[in-house]
Design a protein around this motif. Sequence first.
Motif, PDB file in Angstrom:
ATOM      1  N   PHE A   1      22.202 -25.636 -17.729  1.00 56.09           N
ATOM      2  CA  PHE A   1      23.441 -26.146 -17.187  1.00 56.09           C
ATOM      3  C   PHE A   1      24.179 -25.070 -16.373  1.00 56.09           C
ATOM      4  O   PHE A   1      24.621 -25.000 -15.210  1.00 56.09           O
ATOM      5  CB  PHE A   1      24.364 -27.134 -17.957  1.00 56.09           C
TER       6      PHE A   1
ATOM      7  N   VAL B   1      22.753 -23.171 -13.778  1.00 56.03           N
ATOM      8  CA  VAL B   1      22.433 -23.692 -12.492  1.00 56.03           C
ATOM      9  C   VAL B   1      24.013 -23.467 -11.761  1.00 56.03           C
ATOM     10  O   VAL B   1      24.033 -23.126 -10.657  1.00 56.03           O
ATOM     11  CB  VAL B   1      22.328 -25.195 -12.587  1.00 56.03           C
ATOM     12  N   LEU B   2      24.932 -23.517 -12.561  1.00 58.49           N
ATOM     13  CA  LEU B   2      26.155 -23.444 -11.783  1.00 58.49           C
ATOM     14  C   LEU B   2      26.708 -21.967 -11.529  1.00 58.49           C
ATOM     15  O   LEU B   2      27.047 -21.975 -10.663  1.00 58.49           O
ATOM     16  CB  LEU B   2      27.215 -23.903 -12.865  1.00 58.49           C
TER      17      LEU B   2
ATOM     18  N   VAL C   1      21.524 -17.875  -2.861  1.00 57.89           N
ATOM     19  CA  VAL C   1      22.296 -19.204  -2.549  1.00 57.89           C
ATOM     20  C   VAL C   1      23.174 -19.124  -1.375  1.00 57.89           C
ATOM     21  O   VAL C   1      23.421 -19.982  -0.383  1.00 57.89           O
ATOM     22  CB  VAL C   1      22.431 -20.173  -3.429  1.00 57.89           C
TER      23      VAL C   1
ATOM     24  N   ASN D   1      23.428 -20.896   4.045  1.00 58.95           N
ATOM     25  CA  ASN D   1      24.596 -21.761   4.277  1.00 58.95           C
ATOM     26  C   ASN D   1      24.590 -22.303   5.977  1.00 58.95           C
ATOM     27  O   ASN D   1      25.430 -22.254   6.586  1.00 58.95           O
ATOM     28  CB  ASN D   1      25.857 -21.162   4.342  1.00 58.95           C
TER      29      ASN D   1
ATOM     30  N   LEU E   1      23.857 -25.005   7.207  1.00 59.96           N
ATOM     31  CA  LEU E   1      24.458 -26.236   7.811  1.00 59.96           C
ATOM     32  C   LEU E   1      25.983 -26.459   7.251  1.00 59.96           C
ATOM     33  O   LEU E   1      26.669 -27.439   7.597  1.00 59.96           O
ATOM     34  CB  LEU E   1      23.863 -27.227   6.662  1.00 59.96           C
ATOM     35  N   SER E   2      26.466 -25.396   6.921  1.00 60.94           N
ATOM     36  CA  SER E   2      27.865 -25.547   6.534  1.00 60.94           C
ATOM     37  C   SER E   2      28.892 -25.407   7.908  1.00 60.94           C
ATOM     38  O   SER E   2      28.363 -24.845   9.015  1.00 60.94           O
ATOM     39  CB  SER E   2      28.589 -24.367   5.639  1.00 60.94           C
ATOM     40  N   ASN E   3      29.915 -25.884   7.627  1.00 65.33           N
ATOM     41  CA  ASN E   3      30.777 -25.966   9.189  1.00 65.33           C
ATOM     42  C   ASN E   3      30.065 -26.414  10.439  1.00 65.33           C
ATOM     43  O   ASN E   3      29.772 -25.799  11.411  1.00 65.33           O
ATOM     44  CB  ASN E   3      31.436 -24.530   9.626  1.00 65.33           C
TER      45      ASN E   3
ATOM     46  N   VAL F   1      30.920 -28.034   2.027  1.00 66.68           N
ATOM     47  CA  VAL F   1      31.285 -26.856   2.417  1.00 66.68           C
ATOM     48  C   VAL F   1      29.983 -26.011   2.637  1.00 66.68           C
ATOM     49  O   VAL F   1      30.127 -24.990   3.064  1.00 66.68           O
ATOM     50  CB  VAL F   1      32.475 -25.978   1.495  1.00 66.68           C
ATOM     51  N   GLY F   2      29.011 -26.545   2.087  1.00 63.42           N
ATOM     52  CA  GLY F   2      27.587 -25.625   2.551  1.00 63.42           C
ATOM     53  C   GLY F   2      27.310 -25.037   1.321  1.00 63.42           C
ATOM     54  O   GLY F   2      26.260 -23.976   1.538  1.00 63.42           O
TER      55      GLY F   2
ATOM     56  N   ILE G   1      25.646 -24.546  -2.464  1.00 65.25           N
ATOM     57  CA  ILE G   1      25.038 -25.403  -3.301  1.00 65.25           C
ATOM     58  C   ILE G   1      25.490 -25.284  -4.634  1.00 65.25           C
ATOM     59  O   ILE G   1      25.690 -26.524  -5.184  1.00 65.25           O
ATOM     60  CB  ILE G   1      23.568 -24.641  -3.405  1.00 65.25           C
ATOM     61  N   HIS G   2      26.487 -24.665  -4.715  1.00 68.30           N
ATOM     62  CA  HIS G   2      27.252 -24.677  -5.948  1.00 68.30           C
ATOM     63  C   HIS G   2      28.302 -25.771  -5.990  1.00 68.30           C
ATOM     64  O   HIS G   2      28.433 -26.455  -7.158  1.00 68.30           O
ATOM     65  CB  HIS G   2      27.921 -23.252  -6.652  1.00 68.30           C
TER      66      HIS G   2
ATOM     67  N   VAL H   1      26.352 -28.885  -6.492  1.00 69.03           N
ATOM     68  CA  VAL H   1      26.127 -29.229  -8.195  1.00 69.03           C
ATOM     69  C   VAL H   1      27.191 -29.543  -8.879  1.00 69.03           C
ATOM     70  O   VAL H   1      27.067 -30.429  -9.785  1.00 69.03           O
ATOM     71  CB  VAL H   1      25.108 -28.045  -8.770  1.00 69.03           C
ATOM     72  N   TYR H   2      28.343 -28.807  -8.532  1.00 68.18           N
ATOM     73  CA  TYR H   2      29.533 -29.142  -9.522  1.00 68.18           C
ATOM     74  C   TYR H   2      29.939 -30.427  -9.240  1.00 68.18           C
ATOM     75  O   TYR H   2      30.080 -31.128 -10.307  1.00 68.18           O
ATOM     76  CB  TYR H   2      30.558 -28.191  -8.958  1.00 68.18           C
TER      77      TYR H   2
ATOM     78  N   ILE I   1      27.450 -32.888 -10.948  1.00 70.90           N
ATOM     79  CA  ILE I   1      27.427 -32.664 -12.735  1.00 70.90           C
ATOM     80  C   ILE I   1      28.895 -33.406 -12.972  1.00 70.90           C
ATOM     81  O   ILE I   1      28.960 -34.379 -13.859  1.00 70.90           O
ATOM     82  CB  ILE I   1      27.571 -31.439 -12.936  1.00 70.90           C
TER      83      ILE I   1
END
Lengths: 102, 645
Positions: free
Chosen positions: A21, A24-25, A94, A98, A100-102, B619-620, B622-623, B626-627, B630
């Motif tokens: 967990f 992943v975070l 990761v 990005n 797809l953001s904005n 906001v684009g 991934i974290h 996921v946050y 969860i």
Amino acid sequence: MSGIGLNAYLFVAGLLFALGFFGVLLRRNTLVIYMCMELMLNAVNLALVAFSRFNRTMDGNIFVFFIITVAAAEVAVGLAIIVALYRKRRTVQVEELNALSN
Amino acid sequence: MNPLQLLAIILLTPLVSAGVICLFLRRGGYWASAVSVVAAFVIMVLSFVFLIQWDGQTLTGSLTWLQLGQDYSFDLGFLFNHEAATMLAVVAFVGFWIHVFSVGYMDDDKDKGRFFGGLSIFMFSMLGIVLSDNLFMVFVFWELVGFSSYMLIAHYWDKDFAAAASKKAFIVNRIGDFGFLVGIAWAYHYYGTADISQITAQIASGQSGAVTGIGLLLMCGFIGKSAQFPLQVWLTDAMAGPTPVSALIHAATMVAAGIYFMVRVFFLLTPFALEWILWSGAIMTVFAGFCALGQNDIKKTLAYSTLAHLGYMATAIGLGFPGLAIMHMAMHACFKATLFLCSGSVIHACHHEQDMFKMGGLWKKMPVTFIAFLVATLSISAVPFTAGYYSKDTIIAGAWGKFAAGHGDAYAWAFGLTMLGALLTALYMGRMLFVVFFGKPNSEKASHAHESSPWMSVPLVVLGWVLSLGAGWFVYHWGWADGVMNALVPADVAQFMIEGYSHAAPGWEGAHHLFEESGAHWVEYLSIGCIIGGFLFTFFFYGRGPAQDRLQVKAPGLYHVFERHGWFDDIYDFYVTHIQQRFADFVAFIDTAVIGGLVVRGSGAVAGLVGMVSRSLHVGSIHGYVYWFIAGVLLFGAFALGLLR
């Protein structure tokens, strides 16, 4: 068998799940995140097998087989996506993925 | 060829003519006139062929137009009976002669194509009303005659008052037609069919009764189209159209279509509805008569006269003599068309001057027009043995007969009002006759007037010299001078006319009979006295063809009331500008503030807010996803475990 009870198994499973967990975070590498997800799956598998063992039923085992099958399929798809992404973007970090953001 | 096919050809001829004119001859000039007049001629010939062959049996024929499920169907078809025969004869005959007149009247008009196309459309829709066998179809043609009427009123579209008059006619007719449509829907719901003959059969067999409400609602349509009280304001403004239009549409046929329709659905009218019609008609004869005394415009005076005579027809229906109403309609079509055509001839000769007091002394210059006008004036005033006498006098006498037979006091009132209306008729017609044709020319235009072309004078001779005088003679079998004049009218035509009048029992003969029974011969003398008195009075008052209305000089207050026709326009104007406008403002406020502001934009704003919040989550990274994912899982898990209650 003696001495090692259900709680021990569940403790290990919880530990594994928590590891996955937070992995992943917190991790930024896609592959690592991916491995952490598998870790969570296996934590759950462990818990299920333990329940199955201590409750004297086969339900948990059947669940686990299903989970393993589905996870295998998921690995095929997920890894394909990650590889395709890498070829396209030349990165596995990761925060750089990005588009797809904005 | 079977009769229904012939009727279909009669109905479709003007449609073809209108199509040809509107599609190919919009700029056609005299070609458009030719097509339209030929179509009218074909209609007239075929109609008389049909009527002479007709055996007096009611003809029906229909085909299904729309089938909705098992129970509902809309049919289109013909219903031809005696009142339709009379109306067909009137529309075809008067229509043709007015077409001929139009050729002469519109000779200096640049939009002949539009005008004659409109006339053909009108002929088509008017014949449709005459022949239709069910209420829906009548309504369709009703709207079509309305359309052609508005279109022709606004023929001089570049003049503000013509455009405004067209708009006014349209809006006022909306009110009437709305009630009409509601009445049709109600009748369809109540009787399960809109077919007139089927409803007649149901009522006759006692299967279902007549309903006052349906009758009154259908009457709304009649009130709108026939410009009866309280929707009478549009007809005088409609005189802004060309004079042939005023003659054909706003005097002879369309405004009488309301009467015709009332006769057609006469079986639907309960005694209460009849009394309503009686009162409205009788009051209209007097009201319009007074208003006619205050008009300087020759056509507006005639328009009020038309209103008064539509009131007479309504009175005849209210008395319970639909045949008499049909008869007065036919007579009125002859002499009122004549009067309008004469006024058109005069206006044309005076270079479109419409003020009576700027004319004068025209009898020497325009003898044909003068004689036609004189005959029609005598006829409309019900001088004995002219056409109008047989119908108009019988209406007055019939009202007295009803009262004498003990049917109630309302008939006495109706008798008094129609008698006063007869006096007023003599007054305003005499005023017009003397002011326009006697004395000296009061303007440059009038002194150069001369007789119109044959296109215009021939219809005047036919409709004025012959028909306004003799259209009623064959009604009395003995006729005048032992039936000498009966030869003027073919026996077959006389036969169907007589049957048309007396068919809708009790028609003309019924009224006459009632009056004979009461034996009050003083009524006859009184009405003749009224006519003579009225003419004498106007002769002394207007006989020298004055340049200004002497009533205006002598009694300006009274004249002003007549001129403003009882302030009806002002009342409606006040209502629309103040009351209705305030209400509309209020509704608009509700719409913009409450509905537009709160409901519509409010819901939009809520969606926008949700969007604002959820946009900040995407906001684009991934974290981030996921946050939140969860967090959601934990929340649901907490609910599932019962940690949050």
